[in-house]
Scaffold this motif. Structure first.
Motif, PDB file in Angstrom:
ATOM      1  N   VAL A  69       0.869  -1.189   0.000  1.00 46.79           N
ATOM      2  CA  VAL A  69       0.000   0.000   0.000  1.00 46.79           C
ATOM      3  C   VAL A  69       0.899   1.230   0.000  1.00 46.79           C
ATOM      4  N   LEU A  83      -3.196   0.741  -3.775  1.00 45.03           N
ATOM      5  CA  LEU A  83      -2.589  -0.591  -3.816  1.00 45.03           C
ATOM      6  C   LEU A  83      -1.652  -0.664  -5.019  1.00 45.03           C
ATOM      7  N   LEU A  93      -6.345  -2.650   1.963  1.00 42.52           N
ATOM      8  CA  LEU A  93      -5.902  -1.288   1.660  1.00 42.52           C
ATOM      9  C   LEU A  93      -5.827  -0.433   2.920  1.00 42.52           C
ATOM     10  N   ILE A 134      -3.828 -10.440  -5.137  1.00 40.13           N
ATOM     11  CA  ILE A 134      -3.749  -9.898  -3.779  1.00 40.13           C
ATOM     12  C   ILE A 134      -4.188 -10.998  -2.820  1.00 40.13           C
TER      13      ILE A 134
END
Length: 843
Positions: free
Chosen positions: A292, A301, A404, A472
């Motif tokens: 982040v 991101l 995030l 992710i």
């Protein structure tokens, strides 16, 4: 420009169609050329995907009976393509040799451009390599011209492979050759002109006569070529029948080539993938992952790529469905210019948007609820439905948002010649991994590189293929077969550590993963001035779908100038770190499982055992009626002639005296042995209880209070009223909810009610210090809700479901009930009892 195709080989076979489409920029491939197949790394050519040597035998089924002719036709195509690229290669070597003769001639004059020694170093073995390939080309060319199924070429490839020793000598000298050429260019303008403008002939059938190439780019060509030759052998074997006389010869040539590649490339990590830059350097990917970044005050991101000489920060471009995904480079820093910034160097810490703690907790509860819905949907519909897709999408959104907004640990990176950048990470372990990887590369002799926009475009374009982290880390990106992780309590004893070179003040922290990222859950005390710390401290860590335990060992920093900076700055030095997978089979035995983590020459000994959430939810009444733990609250208050049990009053008093500003109070685990000692002291009503309390670590006192409520034979808010609390909190109308929730409190027995109100006011006072202790009302409700409401075994019969289901549904509601009362204006016992505004209803 040459119209000659630039053949690109790949271990999956010869790409016939692509050979037609793919035109090289010119005969010399001077444009930044990246072979994006994983086979570009020599190590990967020599090894299969699992690290085993690639079998030279073609896969069965490629040559079914009667298909021999087609196979041999493919073989001819492969050879034609290879011959064409061999011609380009020979022309490149010739261009490199062209200035050698005049340079040698001037070496003995009064004004030499280069010395004989420098010429020998720069052009080392080029003449030999040229002759080997010229001979190979001249022998192979007529075979292709008069092709039939009898033609054999295996002996030519076998001879070529047997001469690879010359390449070994070239590779060993390569770095010195390039450095010497660069130094000579800087020192001599005449040589600089020559080395920047070498003329490479185009292929025979090309209209273009020559192209200009730099010497540095040409010096890289032999390194590139070995890999190509090995790949073409794979392709030839694939399309050569086993009974053809070429087959054993090609097999032998491949074996020699692979052994050669392994020997020159042992140092290279097989995961790294080579990228050929225009200068001819081998740039490799060392590490990549999602981080982040704080950009203009907001969180973004990013996918960060660490190459051997630069750090590149990219974001995924938004592309139309079905289109090839691509990265967009946000910035890059050459490692030669990269420094790690501390707060002292940065002018000020930029303001970063942070979500309130309760919103983060709400996201977690939503994710847990969606997980349960997905499980139900799968069982009902065998996993195929639109509803399932909608739920997965919803979960992905929530989890991405959580990833995030949850990281808080700053990782600052600075470019000596420009900007600073700030990443936020959720784990110090991860921060240290990035820092160490960068520092390791910086120990090498790095030169600052400036990429042209084309080079940057090509490098960023290669990231998509090179990346090792594809998604992710969210649940929705995991396979259904993957372990869902453990739900419950992990008991960890950190015993000791050894292997320190000198005495230091040492402590450990424990991190576990939950919701796709790691969080710090416990911390041992600091063992001062020792090389062999003996902590022997036990912790109870709550797991929420965890799969991994990390242990970090720190040296405590007592330097006042470094302290009291940013709240999330960790100034202590990491001495070592390691991790262990939480294997359900190993961990779930009832016995302690002892283990050692080796880190950086240090060995940390620890033991662990796991209690699943189903078991940890049990309330077990004490067999004896003496003591306070496991004994009904009415019995204890009657015996003590008090309204609130002594243990509750004393623990609250001590926490308010010296723990109210402790970061993570009630969330950070206390040492289990300390908690057990306090439990025994309260149970036996020891005289020195007050002395013990004043000496004890504050987290142990907070843990004792939690344990007292957890071990009550029935919850403080009672089994009888539990269903009504669940219904009351689900009401939508605020007035109806207020009426119901107050009536429920009034329905509690007096000792339960007074104790609950006492605890409520205490928790509100703790939350007032949230800026310092980081414990919001929502945080406290998460910690205490299940403890005060969770039904005992009897009333819970017939309701046992999956541990993760219990967690998501009941626990969410239990947290909400306590949060409702914590957010409510002060509630007085006498007011509550006499207030007639609330009409009574039967519960």
């Amino acid at each position: 420009m040459s119209s000659h195709p630039d053949f690109n080989y790949n271990t999956d076979g010869y790409d016939g169609d692509a050979a037609e489409d793919r035109k090289s920029q010119d005969g010399s491939e001077t444009m930044p050329f990246i072979d994006e197949s994983p086979t570009m790394s020599p190590q990967l050519c020599a090894r299969g995907p699992d690290g085993e040597a690639v079998s030279p035998t073609p896969p069965e089924g490629l040559l079914p009976g009667g298909d021999t002719e087609k196979g041999l036709e493919m073989k001819k195509l492969v050879l034609s393509g290879f011959l064409a690229s061999e011609e380009i290669y020979i022309n490149q070597l010739e261009a490199l040799l062209l200035p050698m003769r005049p340079l040698k001639a001037t070496a003995t004059t009064s004004q030499p451009v280069l010395t004989n020694q420098q010429i020998e170093t720069i052009f080392y073995k080029i003449q030999d390599i040229f002759e080997i390939h010229k001979e190979f080309y001249d022998a192979l060319y007529p075979n292709i011209q008069q092709w039939d199924d009898k033609v054999t070429v295996g002996h030519l490839f076998q001879k070529l492979a047997s001469q690879l020793g010359v390449y070994k000598a070239f590779v060993d000298n390569y770095k010195v050759a390039v450095e010497t050429a660069e130094k000579c260019s800087q020192a001599n303008s005449q040589f600089q002109k020559i080395s920047e403008n070498l003329k490479v002939k185009g292929p025979k059938d090309s209209k273009d006569c020559t192209t200009s190439v730099t010497m540095e780019a040409l010096l890289y060509k032999p390194i590139d070529r070995v890999t190509r030759s090995t790949l073409v052998l794979h392709d030839l074997l694939k399309h050569t029948p086993k009974d053809h006389p070429d087959f054993p010869l090609l097999q032998d040539a491949l074996r020699i080539s692979q052994n050669f590649l392994s020997s020159i490339n042992e140092e290279i990590d097989p995961r790294r993938t080579a990228v050929t830059t225009p200068k001819g350097e081998a740039r490799q990917l060392v590490k990549d992952g999602f981080l982040v970044e704080v950009s203009e005050g907001s969180r973004k991101l990013r996918h960060v790529f660490l190459f051997t000489d630069l750090l590149l920060c990219a974001k995924m471009k938004k592309t139309a469905v079905g289109k090839h995904q691509q990265y967009d480079c946000k910035w890059y820093i050459p490692l030669a210019d990269l420094t790690f910034q501390t707060l002292d160097d940065s002018d000020s810490c930029p303001h970063v948007q942070t979500l309130p703690e309760h919103e983060i907790e709400e996201m977690k509860t939503k994710i847990s609820a969606i997980k349960s819905e997905i499980q139900k949907e799968k069982k009902a519909l065998k996993g195929q439905s639109r509803a399932l897709e909608r739920l997965r999408k919803k979960m992905n959104e929530q989890e991405s948002c959580l990833l995030l907004h949850s990281p808080m640990i700053p990782f600052r990176i600075h470019n000596k010649h420009g900007k600073s950048y700030l990443f936020l990470l959720s784990s110090d372990y991860e921060r240290s991994e990035w820092r160490e990887a960068i520092q390791k590369l910086q120990k090498k002799d790095l030169q600052a590189c400036v990429l042209s926009s084309v080079e940057l475009q090509v490098l960023t374009g290669s990231c998509f293929k090179l990346r090792t982290v594809h998604n992710i880390p969210v649940t929705s990106n995991k396979d259904d077969e993957e372990s869902p992780g453990l739900y419950g309590f992990l008991h960890v004893i950190v015993h000791s550590a050894k292997g320190f070179k000198q005495s230091a003040n040492l402590y450990c922290t424990l991190e576990v993963d939950s919701f796709g990222y790691f969080v710090s859950k416990a911390k041992t005390r600091v063992f001062r001035d020792t090389t062999e710390p003996q902590w022997n401290e036990e912790f109870e860590i709550e797991l929420e779908g965890s799969q991994c335990l990390r242990i970090l060992c720190y040296e405590k920093c007592y330097d006042k100038s470094k302290l009291n900076k940013d709240d999330n700055e960790i100034v202590d030095k990491i001495m070592g770190k390691g991790q262990v997978q939480l294997d359900p089979q190993t961990v779930q035995s009832k016995n302690w499982h002892m283990d050692v983590i080796e880190m950086n020459g240090i060995k940390v000994e620890f033991s662990m055992k796991f209690t699943s959430r189903d078991l940890s939810l049990k309330r077990t009444p004490s067999k004896k009626q003496s003591g306070v733990f496991g004994v009904k609250i009415s019995v204890v208050t009657k015996r003590e002639r008090s309204k609130v049990p002594y243990i509750v009053r004393q623990c609250i008093e001590e926490v308010e005296k010296r723990g109210i500003e402790e970061v993570g109070i009630y969330r950070i685990s206390g040492v289990a042995t300390d908690i057990q000692a306090l439990k025994a002291a309260f149970d036996t009503n020891t005289k020195d209880i007050l002395v013990m309390l004043s000496d004890m670590d504050i987290n142990a006192i907070a843990g004792t209070l939690k344990l007292y409520f957890r071990e009550l034979p029935e919850p403080l808010l009672t089994d009888r009223l539990y269903p009504a609390f669940m219904e009351g909190i689900a009401l939508s109308d605020p007035a109806a909810k207020e009426n119901c929730m107050m009536h429920l409190l009034r329905s509690l027995p007096d000792p339960n009610l007074i104790t609950f109100l006492t605890l409520l006011e205490h928790l509100k006072r703790v939350a007032e210090k949230e800026p310092v202790n980081k414990m919001s009302l929502h945080n406290l409700a998460t910690v205490f809700g299940p403890t005060l409401l969770r039904p005992s075994e009897e009333s819970n019969k017939g309701h046992i479901t999956l541990a993760s289901d219990i967690w998501s549904h009941d626990v969410m509601a239990q947290v909400q009930v306590l949060l409702y009362y914590l957010q409510h204006p002060p509630i007085s016992f006498t007011e509550l009892k006499r207030n007639t505004l609330y009409f009574s209803t039967d519960v």
